[in-house]
Design an enzyme around this catalytic site. Sequence first.
Site, PDB file in Angstrom:
ATOM      1  CB  SER A 110      -0.943   0.005   1.208  1.00 47.92           C
ATOM      2  OG  SER A 110      -1.809  -1.110   1.169  1.00 47.92           O
TER       3      SER A 110
ATOM      4  CG  HIS B  89      -2.132   3.517   3.704  1.00 47.23           C
ATOM      5  ND1 HIS B  89      -3.495   3.308   3.725  1.00 47.23           N
ATOM      6  CD2 HIS B  89      -1.585   2.283   3.490  1.00 47.23           C
ATOM      7  CE1 HIS B  89      -3.765   2.034   3.544  1.00 47.23           C
ATOM      8  NE2 HIS B  89      -2.614   1.390   3.412  1.00 47.23           N
TER       9      HIS B  89
END
Length: 317
Positions: free
Chosen positions: A214, A261
């Site tokens: 991610s 993230h």
Amino acid sequence: MDDNPNAPVCYRHPQKETYVRCARCDRPICPDCMNQASVGFQCPECVREGQKSVRRPRTALGAVGGSGMVTKTLVGINVAVFLLGLVWAASLGGVGNVLGGDTTPLHYLGSLWAPPYSDIVVEGLGIKVSGVAGGAYYRLLTSMFLHYGVIHLLFNMYVLWVIGQYLERELGPLRYLGLYLLSGLGGNVLTYLLADTGASITNANSWAWTAGASGCIFGLFGAMVLINRKLGRDMSGVYVILGLNLVITFLPGTNISWTGHIGGLLTGLALGAALAYAPRANRAMIQTVAFVGVLVVFVGLIAWRTSTLNTLLSSIT
């Protein structure tokens, strides 16, 4: 009637008579060797030589363009690592280690997000703070190719497939690969820096571990935002997708590594600025300095965090 023994023959097929000559080298060529040119025909060798002198078109960012091979390779590596993880977990304890002891279809469907086998694989190769602090720096790289279950893998690979090929075409294979890897590393470095040891400081083995691509994906999003703004392209769809992912990242109970993230996103924005706005005259030099500079900063932060953690552990043991 006998063939004319003095008739010219194709230089590549001497058994074939021909009265057509290459417009460039003037050698006789038969229909099998003719290549239509702006004037007359050319032989295969002259066509190849002419192609060498033709400059390949470049994108607005100075890249020759990519075939998507890097993106396909990255997807392949992630899928292969996931499958190898299944084999690894099964070899350590059979099907029970893959499905958690309950092999019913209902349990299997419920474990698609984070099946028990993930803990076995991620604990060995994911970002475990105690492991990295102990010198296992490879975890900062291997963790970006691990996933907690099928859904986690499929979601990341779908997004990578869609935006990865676009960015690879705009940036070229090398810059695109550097962006992907440094974004993933950026997410992992921020996770390492901000990992909450809390009450677990006296029990390093209990520190949580994280994994996933991610950070890489968010880095690609960050770079794409700046690149598309520079090129004057519509960004509404990108903003919606990025916004939704950021909202999901901070939803309570999702157990998502927000540091991975956000670290990837910030890295992608930093590198995207260099990729999109570097002056054309010094583009290669500025972008190289930016990529190397980001890597040096990451190495320094990792060294500082490791030293701090080891000093802290030493003081309480």
